[in-house]
Design an enzyme around this catalytic site. Structure first.
Site, short mmCIF file in Angstrom:
data_model
loop_
_atom_site.label_atom_id
_atom_site.label_comp_id
_atom_site.label_asym_id
_atom_site.label_seq_id
_atom_site.Cartn_x
_atom_site.Cartn_y
_atom_site.Cartn_z
N ARG A 63 -47.33 -11.34 -0.22
CA ARG A 63 -46.62 -11.28 1.04
C ARG A 63 -45.18 -10.79 0.94
O ARG A 63 -44.80 -9.83 1.58
CB ARG A 63 -46.64 -12.67 1.70
CG ARG A 63 -46.37 -12.65 3.19
CD ARG A 63 -46.53 -14.01 3.81
NE ARG A 63 -47.90 -14.52 3.72
CZ ARG A 63 -48.29 -15.69 4.24
NH1 ARG A 63 -47.40 -16.47 4.83
NH2 ARG A 63 -49.55 -16.08 4.14
N HIS A 109 -56.02 -7.16 6.39
CA HIS A 109 -54.93 -8.14 6.36
C HIS A 109 -55.26 -9.31 7.27
O HIS A 109 -55.00 -9.27 8.48
CB HIS A 109 -53.64 -7.46 6.81
CG HIS A 109 -52.40 -8.21 6.41
ND1 HIS A 109 -51.96 -8.30 5.11
CD2 HIS A 109 -51.49 -8.88 7.15
CE1 HIS A 109 -50.85 -8.98 5.06
NE2 HIS A 109 -50.54 -9.35 6.29
N TYR A 152 -47.42 -0.91 24.06
CA TYR A 152 -46.60 0.10 24.71
C TYR A 152 -46.16 1.22 23.76
O TYR A 152 -45.74 2.28 24.22
CB TYR A 152 -45.34 -0.53 25.32
CG TYR A 152 -45.64 -1.56 26.39
CD1 TYR A 152 -46.35 -1.21 27.54
CD2 TYR A 152 -45.21 -2.87 26.25
CE1 TYR A 152 -46.63 -2.15 28.52
CE2 TYR A 152 -45.48 -3.83 27.22
CZ TYR A 152 -46.19 -3.46 28.35
OH TYR A 152 -46.47 -4.38 29.31
#
Length: 839
Positions: A63, A109, A152
């Site tokens: 990570r 993931h 968006y």
């Protein structure tokens, strides 16, 4: 009142109750065993310790920390791999970011979509990444605001990402299963770009953290190539190529001691400053204009801190602050000053109390062979180089294997086409495909693969043209196989391929340096109440410009710099092309090859104590004065507070003298109008009593009085200075002080000599042997060419001991004895690119 439970009056245990509890326990145990469960007693401290270690391992390795080879964290690597798998190349259209996030989350993931989208956004942010790997479309955030939601925005791979994922289908890296063992993903990307250094990284793991500064791709590639060919190179040598970080937002790095510490040990810190200029906002108002901010500092944060400082009486002299940033002009933060306040003093307050000066701590922790390590500059470059060598080797082995397999099939096809009638007859008379394959193998001595390939051959491949195509393909495959065998059989050729591909990446994606590197600046120690006390002392100084365009500032010391202004000095770290005296906060002029003069103040130039000159710590003057056109170069430094005329000489022999008085208020202006195709060669003080010394590439030298050139205005184009022969150009020009005991040095070589075999001859002549001529004449011959020589590569006229340097800074030994004016030169130990005065 609650009623007490009933039981025996004498306090004895009710045997029926005890039996009931035991029965319940047995029934519960039986129920668990029946359901296939098993209850065990464990030590909670051991369980917590084991769980914490598993969590820490997951955070560190999966990570928070990047791999030192490709500089990517697992989520970033998975995003780039999945976007490539989706075909989101730069030439294709953008797709919704939410789609990319979904693909990555569902296949590679298994974490929340917010963490994936945050990583995707950072890969696209130009202010966070020095070389963005994702091309974002839409609102991907700013320094002061977050991005729009993933539904968006749109994204696709940037060009640099293709270099990161190139050749993944050629067995260049190992692949590992995903979280559910259904899909294979790369353990590391091939990474033709040194991403760890170029884009930096930041992350907080368990018990450790990483924070790496971004760097310039071109500089990192140059450093990696040097280490590739010189495995024992030191950090100091590498810093000649990688002088310091190059932050995406530009700014100024103040002091390089912390950078050097980080490059050596992996830990260090440095200070960054905003790039600020003083401008006249109106006839009665002066302002500070901020055009670049420290790394990841936004204008809104600066404005807020300025307002807080003014309210708390920590900042004085500020009447207004406005953010005029737009897409056309870029960053522009205008701080209006009150009348009567020194801009320099106010700026020092802003540096002290606002984020216009910030610090950056480097902690270079990355994964090497699966283990977290703290890496210095040399170690990071070494890991990347070793990775690229392995990638190129595996790719070459894969391509060699594929080409040999194809060659095997092509040779079989050629055998079949030569005897195609017999092949057809053999196949027609066979009972089945198995029999046909066996007979083909026996009759034509083919392998099973060749025979099978012939059986699947289409009839259209039986033409004469197909035979020609196959023969051409065979010849091309032979050449490719030989080339691959050479690469795999020679470590030198393998490293050459690695070096060439790094050059290609730098050429394709490299950009000029944005961050200016300077030495330490004197910091005020008194309170902010006194504006004058906050100013850096305006003491006398001397600015030196090297032949490579780097500049330094020295405290004025008569014993430290004996050379007159405008002459050249050479040091073990470079060669001084021009010097000028001034004050720390005074204005000086840098004259460029396009005929313009740029004002600058040397206050932020690296300060070198005494006479120690080390240009590796210098700053590129073009970057310092804000010139982005790298085709230009600084040809000389000149003072702006003197009546002494400035001499200018061009490549085509034009000369001009100009007095720099009544200058415009603009930061840059023209000092000579150049003809089409001409360039300014040099700029230097030229008083009336001095003499011009001009050396041309055809070995002609002209000496004539400076007073014969009348001073002209700035727009003038000058006058004829030297008459040049065909194809000749001016290679050196200066003004020799009256009565000076000067020397003339010329270095001749051949313009058609192959690189790496350069040889040259040099000659040192007494200035007194050069006869004076008139302006606009051809002069006299300064060196007789040998048979193989056709040009003067470099020249110098000046006082003191001359020294010649090669292009890489290596010293060239000049003849000790003086030669005749028109005599030939003596051989020296290699080609020379610059001649100057030794310290």
């Amino acid at each position: 009142m609650t009623e007490a439970p009933s039981g025996p009056a004498d306090g004895s245990v009710d045997s029926s109750a005890e039996g009931s509890v035991e029965s319940s326990a047995l029934l519960s145990q039986l129920a668990h065993e029946t359901a296939g469960e098993r209850i065990e007693d464990i030590d909670i401290s051991k369980e917590m310790e084991g769980s914490f270690l598993e969590y820490a391992y997951s955070v560190i390795y999966s990570r928070a920390l990047p791999d030192a080879r490709d500089g990517l964290k697992p989520v970033q690597r998975r995003i780039l791999f999945m976007m490539q798998d989706m075909g989101l190349r730069p030439e294709k259209g953008h797709v919704k970011s939410a789609r990319v996030v979904g693909e990555v989350m569902g296949k590679l993931h298994p974490h929340g979509d917010s963490s994936i989208y945050d990583a995707l956004v950072r890969l696209a942010q130009g202010f966070a990444m020095r070389l963005p790997l994702v091309d974002g479309h839409g609102n991907f955030g700013s320094l002061d605001d977050g991005p729009a939601a993933s539904r968006y925005t749109e994204a696709r791979l940037a060009g640099a990402a293709l270099a990161m994922t190139e050749s993944l289908d050629e067995d260049v890296v190992d692949f590992v299963p995903n979280y559910d063992n259904q899909i294979m993903q790369p353990d590391v990307l091939p990474s033709a770009v040194p991403n760890l250094l170029v884009n930096g990284a930041s992350g907080i793991a368990v018990g450790m953290a990483t924070n790496l500064a971004p760097h310039n791709l071109i500089e990192v590639v140059d450093g990696a190539k040097h280490l590739l060919h010189n495995p024992d190179a030191t950090v100091d040598e590498l810093m000649e190529f990688i002088p310091g970080p190059d932050l995406p937002g530009g700014g100024i790095i103040v002091g390089l001691d912390g950078v050097k510490d980080a490059y050596r040990s992996g830990r260090g810190a440095f200070r960054t400053r905003a790039k600020v200029s003083v401008e006249q906002l109106s006839p009665r108002r002066t302002g500070l204009v901020v055009t670049e901010l420290p790394h990841l500092v936004g204008p809104e944060r600066v404005i807020e801190k300025i307002k807080q400082g003014v309210d708390a009486k920590k900042l004085s002299g500020i009447s207004d602050v406005a953010d005029l940033t737009d897409r056309k002009n870029g960053m522009r933060l205008v701080i209006t000053l009150k009348t009567g306040f020194s801009p320099e003093a106010v700026l020092e307050q802003l540096y002290r109390y606002t984020p216009l000066e910030d610090s950056f701590s480097i902690n270079s922790v990355a994964l090497v062979n699966g283990q977290p390590q703290t890496l210095g500059l040399r170690e990071m470059l070494r890991v990347f180089i070793d990775h690229r060598i392995l990638v190129i080797k595996r790719r070459s082995e894969y391509r060699l294997r594929k080409r040999r397999e194809r060659m095997h099939l092509v040779e079989g096809l050629l055998i079949a086409i030569l005897d195609i009638d017999e092949v057809i007859q053999l196949i027609r008379t066979s009972d089945d495909a198995e029999g046909a394959r066996s007979r083909l193998m026996q009759v034509f001595d083919l392998s099973e693969l060749q025979a099978e390939y012939i059986l699947e051959l289409r009839l259209r491949r039986l033409t004469k043209f197909s035979r020609v195509e196959l023969e051409s393909e065979r010849d091309e495959l032979k050449r490719e196989i030989e080339a691959l065998l050479e690469i795999l059989g020679s470590d030198e050729k393998l490293r050459a391929v690695v070096s060439n591909e790094m050059d290609q990446a730098a050429e394709a994606f490299g950009t000029p340096r944005r961050t200016v590197l300077t030495g330490a600046v004197i910091r005020p120690t008194r309170s902010a109440a006194s504006s004058a006390a906050l100013q850096v002392a305006d003491t006398p100084c001397t600015v030196l410009l090297s032949a490579t365009g780097r500049a330094l500032r020295l405290d004025r010391d008569p014993e430290a710099l004996e050379s007159p202004r405008g002459t050249s000095r050479a040091t073990k770290h470079g060669a001084v092309m021009s010097t000028v005296d001034g004050t720390v906060r005074g204005e000086l002029g840098a004259v460029l090859s396009d005929g313009t003069l740029h004002r600058f103040t040397p206050v932020d130039l690296p300060l070198v104590p005494g006479a120690s000159v080390a240009f590796s710590a210098g700053v590129k003057l073009l970057d310092y004065i804000g010139v982005t056109d790298k085709k230009l170069r600084v040809v000389g430094l000149v003072p702006l507070d003197t009546e002494t005329p400035i001499g200018l000489f061009t490549l085509q022999g034009t000369v001009k003298r100009v007095v720099l008085t009544e200058l415009p208020a603009r930061p840059e202006f023209e000092v000579i109008s150049l003809k089409a195709g001409d360039q300014l060669l040099s700029a230097f003080p030229a008083p009336d009593g001095s003499e011009f010394a001009v050396v041309a590439s055809d070995a002609q030298l002209l000496r004539f009085p400076a007073a014969s050139v009348r001073p002209q205005g700035r727009p003038a184009g000058g006058m004829a200075g030297m008459k040049l022969g065909a194809e000749a150009r001016v290679v050196f020009a200066t003004a020799v002080p009256e009565g000076a005991e000067a020397r003339v040095v010329t270095v001749a070589d051949s313009s058609i000599t192959l690189p790496g075999t350069d040889v040259a001859t040099a000659k040192v002549t007494d200035w007194a042997e050069i006869p004076a001529k008139g302006r606009a004449t051809g002069g006299v011959r300064a060196q007789r060419f040998l048979k193989w020589e056709d040009q003067i590569a470099c020249a110098w006229v000046g006082t003191g001991e001359p020294r010649a340097l090669a292009a890489d800074g290596a010293a060239r030994k000049l003849p000790a004895e003086l030669g005749k004016r028109d005599g030939s030169g003596q051989p020296i130990d290699g080609a020379a690119a610059f001649v100057g005065q030794a310290p």
